[in-house]
Write a protein that holds these residues in place. Structure first.
Motif, mmCIF file in Angstrom:
data_model
loop_
_atom_site.group_PDB
_atom_site.id
_atom_site.type_symbol
_atom_site.label_atom_id
_atom_site.label_comp_id
_atom_site.label_asym_id
_atom_site.label_seq_id
_atom_site.Cartn_x
_atom_site.Cartn_y
_atom_site.Cartn_z
ATOM 1 N N VAL A 151 -0.532 7.668 -6.274
ATOM 2 C CA VAL A 151 -0.671 8.105 -4.608
ATOM 3 C C VAL A 151 -1.829 7.460 -4.577
ATOM 4 C CG1 VAL A 151 -0.699 10.590 -4.127
ATOM 5 C CG2 VAL A 151 1.086 10.009 -5.465
ATOM 6 N N VAL A 152 -2.733 8.005 -5.216
ATOM 7 C CA VAL A 152 -3.879 7.730 -4.712
ATOM 8 C C VAL A 152 -4.069 6.119 -4.544
ATOM 9 C CG1 VAL A 152 -6.607 7.518 -5.978
ATOM 10 C CG2 VAL A 152 -5.041 9.877 -6.682
ATOM 11 N N ALA A 153 -3.520 5.386 -5.457
ATOM 12 C CA ALA A 153 -3.816 3.725 -5.304
ATOM 13 C C ALA A 153 -2.725 3.810 -3.878
ATOM 14 C CB ALA A 153 -3.265 2.880 -6.370
ATOM 15 N N ALA A 154 -1.740 3.320 -3.820
ATOM 16 C CA ALA A 154 -1.086 3.800 -2.451
ATOM 17 C C ALA A 154 -2.553 4.183 -1.065
ATOM 18 C CB ALA A 154 0.169 4.320 -2.200
ATOM 19 N N LYS A 155 -3.055 5.114 -1.353
ATOM 20 C CA LYS A 155 -3.495 5.590 -0.312
ATOM 21 C C LYS A 155 -4.973 5.676 0.075
ATOM 22 C CE LYS A 155 -0.978 9.567 1.030
ATOM 23 N NZ LYS A 155 -0.288 9.390 2.932
ATOM 24 N N THR A 156 -5.424 5.415 -1.036
ATOM 25 C CA THR A 156 -6.553 4.909 -0.622
ATOM 26 C C THR A 156 -6.373 3.139 -0.535
ATOM 27 O OG1 THR A 156 -7.184 5.877 -2.996
ATOM 28 C CG2 THR A 156 -9.101 3.468 -2.768
ATOM 29 N N LEU A 157 -5.321 2.264 -1.224
ATOM 30 C CA LEU A 157 -5.330 0.645 -1.167
ATOM 31 C C LEU A 157 -5.821 0.581 0.948
ATOM 32 C CD1 LEU A 157 -5.634 -2.083 -1.505
ATOM 33 C CD2 LEU A 157 -3.247 -1.742 -2.403
ATOM 34 N N THR A 158 -4.544 1.279 1.682
ATOM 35 C CA THR A 158 -4.343 1.895 2.647
ATOM 36 C C THR A 158 -5.125 2.241 3.432
ATOM 37 O OG1 THR A 158 -1.722 2.635 2.286
ATOM 38 C CG2 THR A 158 -2.103 3.113 4.577
ATOM 39 N N HIS A 159 -5.926 3.618 2.945
ATOM 40 C CA HIS A 159 -6.862 3.649 4.381
ATOM 41 C C HIS A 159 -8.155 2.684 4.046
ATOM 42 C CE1 HIS A 159 -10.549 5.074 4.556
ATOM 43 N NE2 HIS A 159 -10.322 6.044 5.325
ATOM 44 N N TRP A 160 -7.597 1.955 2.756
ATOM 45 C CA TRP A 160 -9.156 0.926 2.938
ATOM 46 C C TRP A 160 -8.650 -0.395 4.018
ATOM 47 C CZ3 TRP A 160 -9.297 -4.985 2.012
ATOM 48 C CH2 TRP A 160 -10.941 -4.658 2.086
ATOM 49 N N LEU A 161 -7.152 -0.787 3.547
ATOM 50 C CA LEU A 161 -6.394 -1.639 4.679
ATOM 51 C C LEU A 161 -6.471 -1.223 6.502
ATOM 52 C CD1 LEU A 161 -3.703 -3.001 2.643
ATOM 53 C CD2 LEU A 161 -5.321 -4.306 3.477
ATOM 54 N N SER A 162 -6.843 0.085 6.605
ATOM 55 C CA SER A 162 -6.546 0.123 7.451
ATOM 56 C C SER A 162 -7.806 0.841 8.662
ATOM 57 C CB SER A 162 -5.162 1.069 7.671
ATOM 58 O OG SER A 162 -6.083 2.685 7.845
ATOM 59 N N GLY B 181 -11.264 0.328 6.622
ATOM 60 C CA GLY B 181 -12.443 -0.917 5.833
ATOM 61 C C GLY B 181 -12.479 -2.490 6.328
ATOM 62 N N ALA B 182 -11.389 -2.732 6.240
ATOM 63 C CA ALA B 182 -10.932 -4.282 6.629
ATOM 64 C C ALA B 182 -11.187 -4.394 8.175
ATOM 65 C CB ALA B 182 -9.607 -4.185 6.266
ATOM 66 N N PRO B 183 -10.584 -3.745 8.875
ATOM 67 C CA PRO B 183 -10.832 -3.871 10.362
ATOM 68 C C PRO B 183 -12.844 -4.077 10.615
ATOM 69 C CG PRO B 183 -9.814 -2.241 10.036
ATOM 70 C CD PRO B 183 -10.188 -2.533 8.518
ATOM 71 N N LEU B 184 -13.742 -2.385 10.160
ATOM 72 C CA LEU B 184 -15.275 -2.440 9.874
ATOM 73 C C LEU B 184 -15.555 -3.977 9.627
ATOM 74 C CD1 LEU B 184 -16.137 1.166 8.842
ATOM 75 C CD2 LEU B 184 -15.015 0.415 10.998
ATOM 76 N N THR C 13 -17.217 -0.876 1.016
ATOM 77 C CA THR C 13 -16.243 -0.868 1.805
ATOM 78 C C THR C 13 -14.569 0.087 0.895
ATOM 79 O OG1 THR C 13 -15.589 -2.073 2.655
ATOM 80 C CG2 THR C 13 -16.559 -0.859 4.620
ATOM 81 N N PRO C 14 -14.811 -0.669 -0.587
ATOM 82 C CA PRO C 14 -13.597 -0.339 -1.217
ATOM 83 C C PRO C 14 -14.106 0.491 -1.726
ATOM 84 C CG PRO C 14 -13.149 -2.748 -1.175
ATOM 85 C CD PRO C 14 -14.402 -2.615 -0.446
ATOM 86 N N ALA C 15 -14.980 0.639 -2.423
ATOM 87 C CA ALA C 15 -15.963 1.724 -3.325
ATOM 88 C C ALA C 15 -15.871 3.123 -2.137
ATOM 89 C CB ALA C 15 -17.179 1.490 -4.013
ATOM 90 N N LEU C 16 -16.643 3.207 -0.323
ATOM 91 C CA LEU C 16 -16.284 3.757 -0.120
ATOM 92 C C LEU C 16 -15.154 4.444 0.162
ATOM 93 C CD1 LEU C 16 -19.544 2.875 2.521
ATOM 94 C CD2 LEU C 16 -19.499 4.017 0.572
#
Lengths: 248, 217
Positions: free
Chosen positions: B90-101, B103-106, B135-138
């Motif tokens: 759950v953590v991996a999926a949520k964090t990756l999704t959050h970064w993609l949606s 962090g990556a645009p930033l 940003t992934p660390a954030l």
């Protein structure tokens, strides 16, 4: 911390030996299980056994610990007191008060993803069958947000059904269901038990099981009706398999 | 894990406002500073890296407090924790999704916004690279804070927990950009930034998963 005792805890079970020709296999064993929440015991020294093909109807007034017992069996609450055997996470399907649906996804997407997350992906045909079974074929493309409470419950039941897990832990499965929905549920549960599955069902309604497969367990104060006096047709004979201790 | 990721990405696509909000916030904050400070290119070039990094940090946090909230409310978090992948998936999926949606645009938008601060082309490149590492660390830190404060009212606590932990990332990230702006070597700063990411990666997901298991109890 002083535990306020609920000395008159009353847990009994009525059981009937399954009429299967072969000896019944013990599949779920709970021994001297206790659950303390907020500094007081909800129940203690709770023991029962469930054999393949049997369902346990869990009764008791609000706040008597039905949901907590289910959550302990599911492994969501710590089992600090007592022993639970046969309830490994990979062998159970848990239906909570909440349906576990993402409201922004359609009924079909919810079921498809929930089964994939559970590790038992359905083929597209099986998915449609599962939706059909609970009467949601027409509503399959609707976002779960637009479904009624009863339809959401049906969808959650479809997920449990599709999980192919031997032990079902159901918390008020018929909440919000209409008459037809209750029949759907009874059909699913019967098929599950006939296939050798087990179920622990917290419910206020008699389980409409046509089979002598149901044992009952009543949690809560003695002022509630004892299980043995219940007129449920599905309970044939009474044997107390769990006794409560009143003092530490 | 893949199924969880699929679900989270699908949900993110259904709620585009959740991902757009932080990006707009980031753009607005970085635009406000030049307006407030005035058109002094030398001063803006000095302030730029720090301002952009702080804005990125706040934009990431802004979107994170409800990372697990909807799933907790509708019961799907419980189901996912019980699933074979457990809380860690759950953590991996949520964090990756959050970064993609978020962090990556930033990372993509930052070089464009850096134009306002008159950053040198190399400094702009380093800024994007540092954000890509930072940003992934954030995201990992924010997920940790979100899991710890799950079920609590008020989200100030999340900022109080996470902001101090973000300090190393912030220092090395903006330090690398400043060094590039002054023509100094950026290797050490970027290496330290990468180290911060790696430390976050090997410690935080487990702590976050433990916090999630407590939250669904």
């Amino acid at each position: 911390m002083a535990h306020r005792e609920r000395g008159d805890l009353d847990g009994r079970a009525d059981t009937e030996a399954p009429d299967a020709p072969d000896a019944p296999r013990r599949a779920l064993r709970v021994e001297r299980l206790g659950c303390a929440r907020g500094g007081r015991w909800l129940f203690r020294n709770l023991s029962f056994e469930l054999h393949t093909g049997q369902a346990l109807a869990l009764r008791g007034p609000n706040g008597s610990g039905k949901s907590s017992l289910l959550r302990q069996l599911a492994g969501l609450l710590p089992r600090e007191h007592g022993v639970v055997e046969g309830a490994a996470p990979a062998s159970l399907a848990y239906l909570a008060h909440q349906n576990g649906l993402s409201l922004d996804l359609s009924a079909r997407e919810n079921l498809a993803l929930a089964t994939r997350i559970g590790g038992h992906a359905l083929s597209p045909a099986a998915l449609e069958t599962a939706l059909e079974e609970v009467g949601l074929r027409q509503a399959a493309a609707m976002p779960a947000r637009r479904l009624s409470q009863g339809q959401r419950r049906r969808l959650a039941l479809a997920r449990v059904r599709a999980s192919a897990r031997p032990l079902w832990l159901l918390d008020e499965p018929t909440a919000a269901l209409d008459g037809d929905g209750e029949q759907v549920f009874a059909r699913l549960l019967t098929a599950h038990l006939e296939a050798g599955g087990l179920a622990v069902v917290a419910t206020h309604q008699p389980l409409a099981l046509p089979l002598p497969r149901c044992i009952a367990l009543t949690l809560g104060p003695a002022s509630s009706r004892p299980a043995s006096s219940r007129p449920d047709p599905d309970i044939a004979s009474a044997t107390a398999v769990s006794a409560m201790e009143s003092a530490p | 894990m893949l199924a969880l990721l699929h679900r989270d990405l699908l949900l993110a696509a259904r709620r585009p406002a959740d991902a757009l909000g932080p990006l707009v916030f980031f753009a607005l904050v970085t635009c406000l500073f030049p307006l407030a400070i005035g058109p002094d290119p030398a001063l803006l070039a000095v302030l730029g890296p720090g301002v952009i990094w702080v804005a990125a940090l706040l934009a990431m946090l802004l979107s994170q407090y409800r990372l697990f909230e909807a799933d907790l409310a509708d019961g799907s978090l419980e189901q996912a924790v019980l699933a074979p992948g457990g809380a860690l998936a759950v953590v991996a999926a949520k964090t990756l999704t959050h970064w993609l949606s978020t962090g990556a645009p930033l990372v993509v938008a930052a070089p464009l916004l850096a134009l306002q601060y008159d950053l040198a082309p190399t400094a702009t490149g380093v800024l994007a690279l540092a954000l890509l590492i930072g940003t992934p660390a954030l995201s990992l830190l924010g997920a940790f804070g979100a899991a710890l404060t799950l079920g609590l009212r008020g989200h100030v606590l999340l900022a109080l927990i996470v902001l101090p932990l973000c300090v190393p990332t912030l220092i090395f990230g903006s330090g690398a950009t400043t060094a590039a702006q002054q023509g100094l070597a950026v290797g050490p700063q970027l290496s330290l930034l990468g180290a911060a990411l790696l430390v976050s990666l090997v410690t935080l997901p487990w702590a976050t998963a433990a916090a999630l298991r407590l939250a669904v109890e």
